[in-house]
Design an enzyme around this catalytic site. Sequence first.
Site, PDB file in Angstrom:
ATOM      1  N   GLY A 307      17.737 -40.055 -15.520  1.00 54.01           N
ATOM      2  CA  GLY A 307      16.386 -39.422 -15.367  1.00 54.01           C
ATOM      3  C   GLY A 307      15.355 -40.369 -15.017  1.00 54.01           C
ATOM      4  O   GLY A 307      14.131 -39.870 -14.876  1.00 54.01           O
ATOM      5  N   GLU A 343      22.940 -42.459 -17.678  1.00 53.41           N
ATOM      6  CA  GLU A 343      23.670 -41.864 -16.671  1.00 53.41           C
ATOM      7  C   GLU A 343      22.856 -41.647 -15.389  1.00 53.41           C
ATOM      8  O   GLU A 343      22.258 -40.719 -14.841  1.00 53.41           O
ATOM      9  CB  GLU A 343      23.915 -40.165 -16.793  1.00 53.41           C
ATOM     10  N   PRO A 344      22.382 -42.971 -14.766  1.00 52.43           N
ATOM     11  CA  PRO A 344      21.580 -42.936 -13.731  1.00 52.43           C
ATOM     12  C   PRO A 344      21.784 -42.569 -12.360  1.00 52.43           C
ATOM     13  O   PRO A 344      22.988 -42.900 -12.062  1.00 52.43           O
ATOM     14  CB  PRO A 344      21.052 -44.604 -13.762  1.00 52.43           C
ATOM     15  N   GLY A 345      21.192 -41.883 -11.639  1.00 50.10           N
ATOM     16  CA  GLY A 345      21.437 -41.373 -10.375  1.00 50.10           C
ATOM     17  C   GLY A 345      20.373 -41.951  -9.348  1.00 50.10           C
ATOM     18  O   GLY A 345      20.503 -42.898  -8.890  1.00 50.10           O
ATOM     19  N   TYR A 386      10.978 -28.964  -3.811  1.00 51.48           N
ATOM     20  CA  TYR A 386      10.136 -29.111  -5.094  1.00 51.48           C
ATOM     21  C   TYR A 386       8.689 -29.697  -4.780  1.00 51.48           C
ATOM     22  O   TYR A 386       8.015 -29.973  -5.333  1.00 51.48           O
ATOM     23  CB  TYR A 386      10.621 -30.511  -5.663  1.00 51.48           C
ATOM     24  N   CYS A 414      13.800 -23.429  11.788  1.00 53.70           N
ATOM     25  CA  CYS A 414      13.026 -22.226  11.792  1.00 53.70           C
ATOM     26  C   CYS A 414      12.679 -21.634  10.641  1.00 53.70           C
ATOM     27  O   CYS A 414      13.132 -20.631  10.120  1.00 53.70           O
ATOM     28  CB  CYS A 414      13.929 -21.265  12.689  1.00 53.70           C
ATOM     29  N   GLU A 415      11.798 -22.580   9.962  1.00 55.53           N
ATOM     30  CA  GLU A 415      11.443 -22.082   8.677  1.00 55.53           C
ATOM     31  C   GLU A 415      10.044 -22.734   8.450  1.00 55.53           C
ATOM     32  O   GLU A 415       9.804 -23.727   8.985  1.00 55.53           O
ATOM     33  CB  GLU A 415      12.308 -22.591   7.396  1.00 55.53           C
ATOM     34  N   TYR A 443      19.612 -37.323  -3.746  1.00 57.15           N
ATOM     35  CA  TYR A 443      19.333 -36.105  -3.722  1.00 57.15           C
ATOM     36  C   TYR A 443      18.676 -35.609  -2.166  1.00 57.15           C
ATOM     37  O   TYR A 443      17.980 -34.723  -2.071  1.00 57.15           O
ATOM     38  CB  TYR A 443      18.190 -35.443  -4.938  1.00 57.15           C
TER      39      TYR A 443
END
Length: 487
Positions: A307, A343-345, A386, A414-415, A443
Amino acid sequence: MAAYQFPSHSTPSSKSLKHPSNPFVRLLSKNHGILIKSSPRTINLRAKLFKNPTKTSNSDTQIQNFQHCFTKSEDGYLCCEGRKVQDVMETVERSPFYLYSKSQITRNFEAYREALEGLNSIIGYAIKANNNLQILEHLRKLGCGAVLVSGNELRLALHAGFNPTRCIFNGNGKTLEDLVLAAQEGVFVNIDSEFDLDNIVAAARIAGKKVNALLRINPDVDPQVHPYVATGNKNSKFGIRNEKLQWFLDAVKAYSNELKLVGVHCHLGSTITKVDIFKDAAVIMLNYIDQIRAQGFEIDYFNMGGGLGIDYYHTGDIIPTPGDLIDTVRELVLSRNLNLIIEPGRSLIANTCCLVNRVIGVKSNGTKNFIVIDGSMSELIRPSLYGAYQHIEFVSPSQPDDEICTFDIVGPVCESTDFLGKDRKLPTPPVGTGLVVHDAGAYCMSMASTYNLKMRPPEYWVEEDGSISKIRHGETFEDHLRFFEGL
Ligand SMILES: Cc1ncc(COP(=O)(O)O)c(C=O)c1O
């Protein structure tokens, strides 16, 4: 929980483009594959600066030694470990692509290893952040364990050679089939709910092996992050309810042939930039450990999750280092003679990479200006998902007559939500200019899709010797057609 507001980085009102059609078109000078001699500078990374003069030497050492892979050459080109990104663009097969620094991955891992000195610990890399096999093998060789949130992540970790006894299987919906594999391989398994416990017991029976289990408990601490990445609060779908703790302890006792409770786990959320939050949670979790031990369980592990945030804004905010994070819980962990699992990502992998794109064109709708690039929400969805901010810049210096305007940087998907950045003040770029989205290691590729049939991009890294290697093939249209063969 109050919703966290991402700081606004909007700039003063935009000037309208004088020539919205073609004057942006300028041929790029070609500069093929030249090896840039300048070595990466040791930069004074503003994000690492803990201005508190009483801070311990741990942090100070990290400031002095910190070296970031992306720097500017004296002639104004963006470099990765001394290689001009523009030169890399000229040599690779297509755009957009992801470009990593292998050395930066090593440096980020070493920061955690140094921070954990004096503690018994497992650094479990959260594979969900980035599942590139070459990166996994590199991290495994450095000494990482792995944190898995699906059966396929477990299979990939095994394929990459991770030691299963340094792996942790998390998740609120683990299937029986995947749990059987976890039990057979001897990975730690987190208990997330009543039905999850039933499935773990069943898996242990099928595998004929006792499972080393940790209880995932919600400390109900507000991580002060975007609600979509908050996980350790009371209303989260993850973990057991605190008031059911005794029920779970009784169940574990009843299944002593199948389960050995060895620890507790929590994960508060992601992009956390205040380490006090981790300390508050650790105090709560250690209190649970005391209660559980008092009932005769041998609890050896405290898994404090991942986190830790990073400096996405590149504005000089004070972001805690791994050393700062571990220092806040060190005495607590030592006081209970525990092994610490982290648990680092994001903090291991995000700043090692950028998404490299090309400008397709520049347009204005009268009130808003757009830089349209070949990359999009398909390759990098965090801004759309986000409202996340990722720093954007060009790979080459601008020319004095490039008008500075405020732009949204958008892709061709196309959004209307297909944007990589909003309200960025930038020089008006010629067509073909390289544009990077920074901090794209976590991510981004792992969340990439083939929406609009934009095939997932290739990935490269700069090796320790400065050469460029492809570390993942780009997906092709032929790959897509293969899903329909033989039907
Ligand atoms: C259980 C668990 N551990 C670790 C992580 C990694 O978090 P981060 O990438 O923020 O370090 C996550 C991601 O949210 C997670 O859900």
